[in-house]
Every structure is written in structure tokens, then in C-alpha cells.
Design an enzyme around this catalytic site. Structure first.
Site, short mmCIF file in Angstrom:
data_model
loop_
_atom_site.label_atom_id
_atom_site.label_comp_id
_atom_site.label_asym_id
_atom_site.label_seq_id
_atom_site.Cartn_x
_atom_site.Cartn_y
_atom_site.Cartn_z
CG LEU A 33 -1.88 -1.11 1.32
CD1 LEU A 33 -2.89 -1.17 2.61
CD2 LEU A 33 -2.85 -1.31 0.04
CG HIS A 37 -3.24 1.24 -2.55
ND1 HIS A 37 -1.75 1.27 -2.75
CD2 HIS A 37 -3.60 0.48 -3.37
CE1 HIS A 37 -1.42 0.19 -3.64
NE2 HIS A 37 -2.66 -0.09 -4.13
CD GLN A 61 -5.95 -8.57 -11.09
OE1 GLN A 61 -6.96 -8.91 -10.25
NE2 GLN A 61 -5.48 -7.31 -11.05
P1 AMP Z 1 -3.62 -1.97 -6.80
O1 AMP Z 1 -3.10 -2.62 -5.52
O2 AMP Z 1 -2.58 -1.68 -7.78
O3 AMP Z 1 -4.53 -3.00 -7.53
O4 AMP Z 1 -4.60 -0.84 -6.83
C1 AMP Z 1 -5.70 -0.69 -5.95
C2 AMP Z 1 -6.53 0.31 -6.23
O5 AMP Z 1 -5.64 1.44 -6.02
C3 AMP Z 1 -7.07 0.50 -7.59
O6 AMP Z 1 -8.40 0.84 -7.64
C4 AMP Z 1 -5.95 1.60 -8.09
O7 AMP Z 1 -6.44 2.13 -9.33
C5 AMP Z 1 -5.79 2.31 -6.99
N1 AMP Z 1 -4.36 2.94 -7.20
C6 AMP Z 1 -3.33 2.84 -7.53
N2 AMP Z 1 -2.19 3.58 -7.73
C7 AMP Z 1 -2.89 4.57 -7.33
C8 AMP Z 1 -2.61 6.02 -7.33
N3 AMP Z 1 -1.36 6.36 -7.84
N4 AMP Z 1 -3.55 7.02 -7.22
C9 AMP Z 1 -4.82 6.67 -6.92
N5 AMP Z 1 -5.27 5.30 -6.95
C10 AMP Z 1 -4.29 4.53 -7.22
#
Ligand code: AMP
Length: 290
Positions: A33, A37, A61
Site C-alpha cells: 500500500l 491506496h 489477472q
Molecule cells: P492495486 O493495488 O494496484 O490493484 O490498486 C488498488 C486500487 O488503488 C486501484 O483502484 C487502483 O486504481 C488504485 N491506485 C493505485 N495507484 C494509485 C494512485 N497512484 N492514485 C490513486 N489510486 C491508485
């Protein structure tokens, strides 16, 4: 904060919370995180009685030659961040708990996936919609929070929720960036020092595109070319795609005349980075799903 690792305990918890009239906010993640996040967690915390986040690196995925094994993981760090953001339940199921047997019914994304990451990563969004369907059933959220950083994911989840009548409100939140503009991502740790210095060029190239559009450029091919030249001159990465499409339909355009997304993916030695901006023809940016 409770940490739940089994499907049955997760389901017991959500049924109890729903039957006592609580609104549930849910933030699905793959962990490791960071502030991106956290922005989702903070928004969800403000808007719901109960906040559930999941950490699950979903094997479905990832393609056979992708980074499932190498995807960064740090359970202890994630628990601390979750705790800090006032989460009620952190759902961290092992793979066997989510997929105890081969699925006999599969879910396939068919719209909004023949472009961008869906094109480069065949089957990726089938894995995404499958795990989200399971997670939505387990957490029964009223509100779910996703980052625009993964804009195609938002567009696909929008269809999942609408097509399959999930009683869920989808919220998309802006991309959180490092000071130099690089979009925060768990995968940034895999950039070499040189690549880390080059990586802000992705967001700079998108800003350049925004300026062009703001100056009245309507031809997508010209804008794509600008972005391509910028990335090629300023990074050693290999461009996977640069596309301008209508958002959220992700249909091709011949002219920038409505809300569009400009999205890039660049493969560095150990990390594939994505970034995008969504904007209106007048250059303003305040994305809507419609
Ligand atoms: P992930 O852990 O990469 O699957 O991301 C989980 C959630 O966090 C997803 O909805 C991503 O789009 C969001 N997320 C990841 N990186 C960012 C960021 N830099 N800014 C905003 N949301 C993010």
C-alpha cells in the site's frame, strides 16, 4: 481493526453489519500500500459506516509471463497502513481460500477490453471481473472506490456493476503522484535508479498532450505522435501503447470532441508502468463516468 482470512468469516461479518443497517465501503487492492491506496481508504472512511479493504494478489489477472510471483508484497507494512487509515476489516485471503477448486462458471469481460491493457494483457480483465464479483459478494459494499490511475479497470468495473445489477455506487478517484509527477504505483520499486529518473516523463508527456488540446489541437494522431516522441526521447523504456480514446466507452475517435482518455504504457527493464489523463476538449479535467 480485524484481519479476516477466510471467506466464511468475511461473509458472516458483512451479513451481520448489513442486517444492522450499516453502509459498507470497500476498497480492493493488491497490497504493497502507498498514498494512492490511502487516498481511496480515506475517502471511503469518510463516506461509510464500515470500511473493508482487501489485499489479494489475484493470480487470475496475471498472464503466464507476467509478474505474479514477483509482485511486491509486504504484509506487515500493509497492516500498519490499514490500521492508520481506520479500516474496520482487512480481508487478506490466501489464494486457496478464494479459488479452492477450478471455477466451473467463468466471467468474461467483452466490452472495453480490446484496447490499452486489455489488448496487451489478454485475459487480464476476465481475472479482474471474476475476483471483483467474488469480492463484491463477500463484502456486500454500498460504495466501492477505484483509482483513475487504472482507468480501463474503472471503465470495465462500471460495466460489471451496471450489466450485472450490483447495487453498488462506483467512485473513481484521481491519481496520486510523486512530487515529480510519477504516478504512485507498487511496481515503482522495480525501477532502476536511471529508470526512476526517466519515469516522470510519462506524466510530462501527458501534460504536453493536455497543452496541445488546450491550444486547440483536435487531431488524435498528432497528439499521439507528440507523446510518443517525448517518451522516446526522454526514456529508455519500450512503449507498449499510446492511445487516445473516448472515455469511458474506450471507443476510437477521429477528433477530440468529447471526454477523452490519453493513456500510455511503457515497459522498463523490470516494471511496466501505466499512466493516463482524462479530459474534455477544452483541456479541463474532471472525469465523469456518464
Ligand atoms: P492495486 O493495488 O494496484 O490493484 O490498486 C488498488 C486500487 O488503488 C486501484 O483502484 C487502483 O486504481 C488504485 N491506485 C493505485 N495507484 C494509485 C494512485 N497512484 N492514485 C490513486 N489510486 C491508485
Amino acid at each position: 481493526m480485524q484481519i479476516i482470512k477466510t471467506v466464511s468469516s468475511m461473509q458472516d461479518y458483512t451479513l451481520k453489519m448489513k442486517s444492522s443497517g450499516n453502509d459498507i465501503g470497500f476498497v480492493p487492492t493488491m497490497g504493497y500500500l502507498h498514498e494512492g491506496h490511502e487516498s481511496l481508504l480515506q475517502k471511503a472512511r469518510e463516506e461509510n459506516d464500515i470500511l473493508i479493504a482487501s489485499i489479494f494478489v489475484n493470480p487470475l489477472q496475471f498472464g503466464p509471463n507476467e509478474d505474479f510471483e514477483k509482485y511486491p508484497r509486504n504484509e506487515q507494512h500493509d497492516i500498519e497502513i490499514a490500521e492508520k487509515n481506520g479500516i474496520d476489516v482487512l480481508f487478506m485471503p490466501p489464494v486457496e481460500e478464494m479459488y479452492p477448486r477450478e471455477l466451473g462458471i467463468t466471467i468474461q469481460a467483452v466490452d472495453r477490453i480490446d484496447v490499452l491493457c486489455g489488448k496487451s494483457r489478454p485475459g487480464h480483465f476476465d481475472g479482474v471481473v471474476t475476483v471483483l464479483t467474488k469480492l463484491f459478494h463477500l463484502t456486500l459494499p454500498d460504495n466501492v472506490y477505484f483509482g483513475i490511475k487504472d482507468a480501463q479497470q474503472v471503465a470495465v468495473v462500471d460495466r460489471l456493476i451496471k450489466d450485472h445489477n450490483f447495487p453498488i455506487q462506483l467512485h473513481m478517484l484521481e491519481t496520486i503522484r510523486e512530487e515529480d509527477g510519477l504516478a504512485k504505483s507498487s511496481r515503482n520499486v522495480y525501477l532502476t535508479e536511471q529508470e526512476r529518473n526517466e519515469a516522470p516523463s510519462l506524466s510530462k508527456s501527458l501534460q504536453l498532450a493536455q497543452e496541445k488540446i488546450f491550444d486547440g489541437e483536435k487531431n488524435p494522431a498528432i497528439i499521439v505522435n507528440e507523446v510518443k516522441n517525448y517518451i522516446n526521447t526522454h526514456t529508455t523504456g519500450k512503449i507498449d501503447y499510446i492511445e487516445i480514446l473516448r472515455f469511458p466507452s474506450l471507443k476510437p475517435i477521429t477528433e477530440v470532441d468529447q471526454q477523452v482518455i490519453i493513456a500510455v504504457a511503457v515497459q522498463f527493464s523490470q516494471a511496466r508502468l501505466i499512466d493516463n489523463i482524462i479530459l474534455m476538449p477544452d483541456g479541463t479535467s474532471s472525469p465523469v463516468l456518464g
